[in-house]
Design a protein around this motif. Structure first.
Motif, PDB file in Angstrom:
ATOM      1  N   GLU A  97      66.564 -28.280  17.911  1.00 38.27           N
ATOM      2  CA  GLU A  97      67.996 -27.967  17.876  1.00 38.27           C
ATOM      3  C   GLU A  97      68.461 -27.481  16.499  1.00 38.27           C
ATOM      4  OE1 GLU A  97      71.685 -27.613  19.781  1.00 38.27           O
ATOM      5  OE2 GLU A  97      69.755 -28.094  20.681  1.00 38.27           O
ATOM      6  N   ILE A  98      67.953 -28.116  15.443  1.00 42.08           N
ATOM      7  CA  ILE A  98      68.397 -27.789  14.088  1.00 42.08           C
ATOM      8  C   ILE A  98      67.420 -26.849  13.381  1.00 42.08           C
ATOM      9  CG2 ILE A  98      69.131 -28.794  11.875  1.00 42.08           C
ATOM     10  CD1 ILE A  98      69.776 -31.355  13.381  1.00 42.08           C
ATOM     11  N   SER A  99      66.269 -26.624  13.987  1.00 40.65           N
ATOM     12  CA  SER A  99      65.236 -25.747  13.410  1.00 40.65           C
ATOM     13  C   SER A  99      64.772 -26.223  12.041  1.00 40.65           C
ATOM     14  CB  SER A  99      65.740 -24.304  13.322  1.00 40.65           C
ATOM     15  OG  SER A  99      66.059 -23.815  14.593  1.00 40.65           O
ATOM     16  N   LEU A 100      64.398 -27.482  11.974  1.00 43.97           N
ATOM     17  CA  LEU A 100      63.809 -28.046  10.768  1.00 43.97           C
ATOM     18  C   LEU A 100      62.415 -28.555  11.112  1.00 43.97           C
ATOM     19  CD1 LEU A 100      66.816 -30.069   9.288  1.00 43.97           C
ATOM     20  CD2 LEU A 100      65.764 -28.043   8.297  1.00 43.97           C
ATOM     21  N   PRO A 101      61.496 -28.479  10.160  1.00 42.25           N
ATOM     22  CA  PRO A 101      60.112 -28.911  10.439  1.00 42.25           C
ATOM     23  C   PRO A 101      59.963 -30.435  10.389  1.00 42.25           C
ATOM     24  CG  PRO A 101      60.317 -28.192   8.167  1.00 42.25           C
ATOM     25  CD  PRO A 101      61.663 -27.969   8.806  1.00 42.25           C
ATOM     26  N   PHE A 102      59.723 -31.047  11.525  1.00 44.38           N
ATOM     27  CA  PHE A 102      59.526 -32.491  11.607  1.00 44.38           C
ATOM     28  C   PHE A 102      58.037 -32.796  11.735  1.00 44.38           C
ATOM     29  CE2 PHE A 102      63.915 -32.476  12.343  1.00 44.38           C
ATOM     30  CZ  PHE A 102      64.416 -33.767  12.477  1.00 44.38           C
ATOM     31  N   LYS A 103      57.606 -33.808  11.018  1.00 46.91           N
ATOM     32  CA  LYS A 103      56.261 -34.346  11.206  1.00 46.91           C
ATOM     33  C   LYS A 103      56.450 -35.743  11.790  1.00 46.91           C
ATOM     34  CE  LYS A 103      52.012 -35.566   8.853  1.00 46.91           C
ATOM     35  NZ  LYS A 103      51.316 -35.693   7.567  1.00 46.91           N
ATOM     36  N   ILE A 104      56.017 -35.928  13.028  1.00 49.40           N
ATOM     37  CA  ILE A 104      56.173 -37.220  13.698  1.00 49.40           C
ATOM     38  C   ILE A 104      54.970 -38.087  13.342  1.00 49.40           C
ATOM     39  CG2 ILE A 104      56.350 -38.394  15.914  1.00 49.40           C
ATOM     40  CD1 ILE A 104      57.719 -35.807  16.966  1.00 49.40           C
TER      41      ILE A 104
END
Length: 133
Positions: free
Chosen positions: A120-127
């Motif tokens: 939704e926000i277009s940020l790179p998440f590392k789970i």
């Protein structure tokens, strides 16, 4: 030189180190280092009272690079709304280097929230899966 001293002074004023409680997460914000960490549970009786000072501080920080670490054992819907707003501020104002989203191995809901925010926000998440908080 005066501007540089003023900038360092302002960044120091915006620093936060809020300890966790039974219903609110630990919040560590160091604008000078470009670090934000939010870890714990978030179901405050008044979400606005808890989250607004954090959003205000982040909004006042001059544009910088940030690394973010987020981990929730539990997150209520009003906190979810404020967290979304916080991440949007980062997207619009700062350069996000990384976002580490910690979630318990069996917690599919928190993993889905991270995926939703990332898309939704277009940020790179590392789970990152953890055994427990």
């Amino acid at each position: 030189m005066i501007f540089f001293v003023y900038l360092l002074w302002k960044l120091k004023l915006l620093e936060m180190n809020i300890p966790a409680t039974i219903s609110t997460p630990k919040v560590f914000l160091d604008p000078e280092l470009g670090e934000l960490e939010i870890i714990g549970r978030s179901y405050p009786s008044n979400s606005l009272e808890f989250w607004k000072p954090i959003l205000d501080s982040i909004s006042e920080i001059p544009s910088r690079k940030f690394s973010i670490k987020i981990g929730f054992e539990y997150l209520n819907s009003s906190s979810l709304k404020f967290l979304y707003g916080l991440l949007k501020i980062f997207k619009e104002k700062h350069q996000v280097i990384s976002i580490e989203w910690l979630c318990e191995e069996k917690d599919r809901d928190m993993e889905e929230i991270a995926k939703f925010f990332s898309e939704e926000i277009s940020l790179p998440f590392k789970i990152i899966k953890v055994a427990s908080f």
